[in-house]
Design an enzyme around this catalytic site. Structure first.
Site, PDB file in Angstrom:
ATOM      1  N   ARG A  77     -28.946  68.647 -21.410  1.00  0.00           N
ATOM      2  CA  ARG A  77     -29.186  67.251 -21.766  1.00  0.00           C
ATOM      3  C   ARG A  77     -27.837  66.578 -21.972  1.00  0.00           C
ATOM      4  O   ARG A  77     -26.911  67.171 -22.548  1.00  0.00           O
ATOM      5  CB  ARG A  77     -30.034  67.115 -23.044  1.00  0.00           C
ATOM      6  CG  ARG A  77     -31.520  67.346 -22.859  1.00  0.00           C
ATOM      7  CD  ARG A  77     -32.167  66.264 -21.998  1.00  0.00           C
ATOM      8  NE  ARG A  77     -33.609  66.404 -21.853  1.00  0.00           N
ATOM      9  CZ  ARG A  77     -34.209  67.091 -20.896  1.00  0.00           C
ATOM     10  NH1 ARG A  77     -33.470  67.747 -20.002  1.00  0.00           N
ATOM     11  NH2 ARG A  77     -35.525  67.144 -20.812  1.00  0.00           N
TER      12      ARG A  77
ATOM     13  N   GLU B 248     -30.067  57.634 -18.671  1.00  0.00           N
ATOM     14  CA  GLU B 248     -30.621  57.911 -17.355  1.00  0.00           C
ATOM     15  C   GLU B 248     -31.642  56.840 -16.989  1.00  0.00           C
ATOM     16  O   GLU B 248     -32.450  56.459 -17.833  1.00  0.00           O
ATOM     17  CB  GLU B 248     -31.280  59.293 -17.331  1.00  0.00           C
ATOM     18  CG  GLU B 248     -30.301  60.429 -17.553  1.00  0.00           C
ATOM     19  CD  GLU B 248     -30.935  61.810 -17.470  1.00  0.00           C
ATOM     20  OE1 GLU B 248     -32.154  61.899 -17.214  1.00  0.00           O
ATOM     21  OE2 GLU B 248     -30.217  62.800 -17.638  1.00  0.00           O
TER      22      GLU B 248
ATOM     23  N   HIS C   7     -30.424  64.408 -12.319  1.00  0.00           N
ATOM     24  CA  HIS C   7     -31.399  65.123 -13.149  1.00  0.00           C
ATOM     25  C   HIS C   7     -32.473  65.760 -12.264  1.00  0.00           C
ATOM     26  O   HIS C   7     -33.676  65.546 -12.446  1.00  0.00           O
ATOM     27  CB  HIS C   7     -32.042  64.187 -14.176  1.00  0.00           C
ATOM     28  CG  HIS C   7     -32.619  64.941 -15.350  1.00  0.00           C
ATOM     29  ND1 HIS C   7     -32.765  64.375 -16.595  1.00  0.00           N
ATOM     30  CD2 HIS C   7     -33.095  66.215 -15.457  1.00  0.00           C
ATOM     31  CE1 HIS C   7     -33.311  65.263 -17.423  1.00  0.00           C
ATOM     32  NE2 HIS C   7     -33.520  66.385 -16.745  1.00  0.00           N
TER      33      HIS C   7
END
Length: 305
Positions: free
Chosen positions: A229, A258, A277
């Site tokens: 993360r 994000e 991601h």
């Protein structure tokens, strides 16, 4: 009880439909990955179970979803999108899914490590612009990979790195042992690792874990990999480390914000390799993920919790 997958992209919607074909589960699919939190009360009218991939679930919004009792989050990092303790106080249980993509995420971490070590990203960009851009590389055989946090993903990364001839060391918040892995104090790991790869869950204790002081402890010219993360790392300190060369290269699949905003400083540094991601995005991991989510729904419907 009824369930709704509120923000299914085309890939996950297709997997869900395929896995539901032989099942009578009352699970509907909203094929719109771009919903906003404000859409949730309307979408969840009469729905007790929400399956959610990436949409934020603010507590005040969830409180407006009168019948909602369960949130099945597609992954382990639910805290990046909601506050499970606050939701619990409103009678909403949050369920997460572990282990579905351990191999996929570990492969991404190892791939980012190799791309960083060989400077493929910078050379690729240069050659596309017409420049014969040559860069020296790091030979990873015989080098040390340090794994911060040691769960299923890190265990897979350790297996792959050992197969590449690397020494693997690790630090975990609770004592662990694993064949072929030496567990060491964090300061020793940071000082000795040629590559540092992060594998911590995000929570109140791990937010900002890789701080400016800890980045300063890292071996000069080391590589940093993050498939965990973004908020685990002090982003400003990481940027300073990249600019100074203290961190030779960062391979990043996750970010504090994000999607990564256009013009973000990370997009302007040559010694950064970025992926969106996507570490977990393989057919095998998607099947595991959706299968586990539907199993959660079965248990909830059968037992009410």
């Amino acid at each position: 009880m009824r369930a709704l997958f509120v923000d299914a992209n085309d890939t996950l919607a297709a997997v869900t439909e395929r896995l539901l074909r032989a099942d009578n589960l009352p699970v509907a699919i909203n094929r719109n990955p771009a919903i906003s939190p404000d859409d949730l009360p309307r979408l969840l009218d009469g729905i007790e179970i929400m399956i959610v991939d990436h949409t934020a679930v603010p507590t005040p919004i969830a409180a407006k979803c009168v019948g909602l009792k369960h949130v099945v989050f597609l992954g382990t990092g639910a805290r990046s999108y909601m506050n499970p303790e606050e939701l619990s106080r409103h009678g909403i249980s949050v369920h997460t899914i572990k282990g579905y993509g351990d191999t996929a995420v570990a492969e991404c971490a190892i791939a980012l490590m190799w791309v960083a070590a060989k400077n493929f990203g910078e050379m690729d960009r240069g050659m596309r612009e017409g420049n014969w851009l040559r860069r020296d590389a790091v030979q990873l055989t015989g080098k040390t990979l340090g794994l911060i946090g040691f769960g299923g993903i890190a265990a897979e990364a350790a297996r792959m790195a050992a197969g590449c001839g690397m020494k693997v060391i690790a630090w975990n918040r609770s004592p662990k042992t694993h064949p072929g892995v030496e567990f060491v104090p964090l300061q020793k790991l940071l000082a000795e690792s040629h590559v540092v790869s992060l594998h911590l869950l995000l929570n109140d204790e791990t937010k900002g874990f890789l701080s400016r002081d800890r980045i300063a402890m890292m071996r000069q010219g080391s590589i940093l990999i993050n498939t965990a993360r973004g908020a685990i790392v002090d982003e400003d300190a990481m940027l300073d480390g990249l600019r100074s060369g203290h961190i030779a290269h960062a391979g990043l699949d996750v970010f504090t914000i994000e999607p990564l905003p256009p013009g973000h400083p990370l997009t302007k540094l040559p010694n950064v390799t970025l992926s969106a991601h996507s570490a977990f995005r393989t057919p095998e991991a998607s099947d595991n993920l959706i299968g586990a989510a539907l199993d959660h729904c079965r248990r909830i419907i059968a037992g009410g919790r």
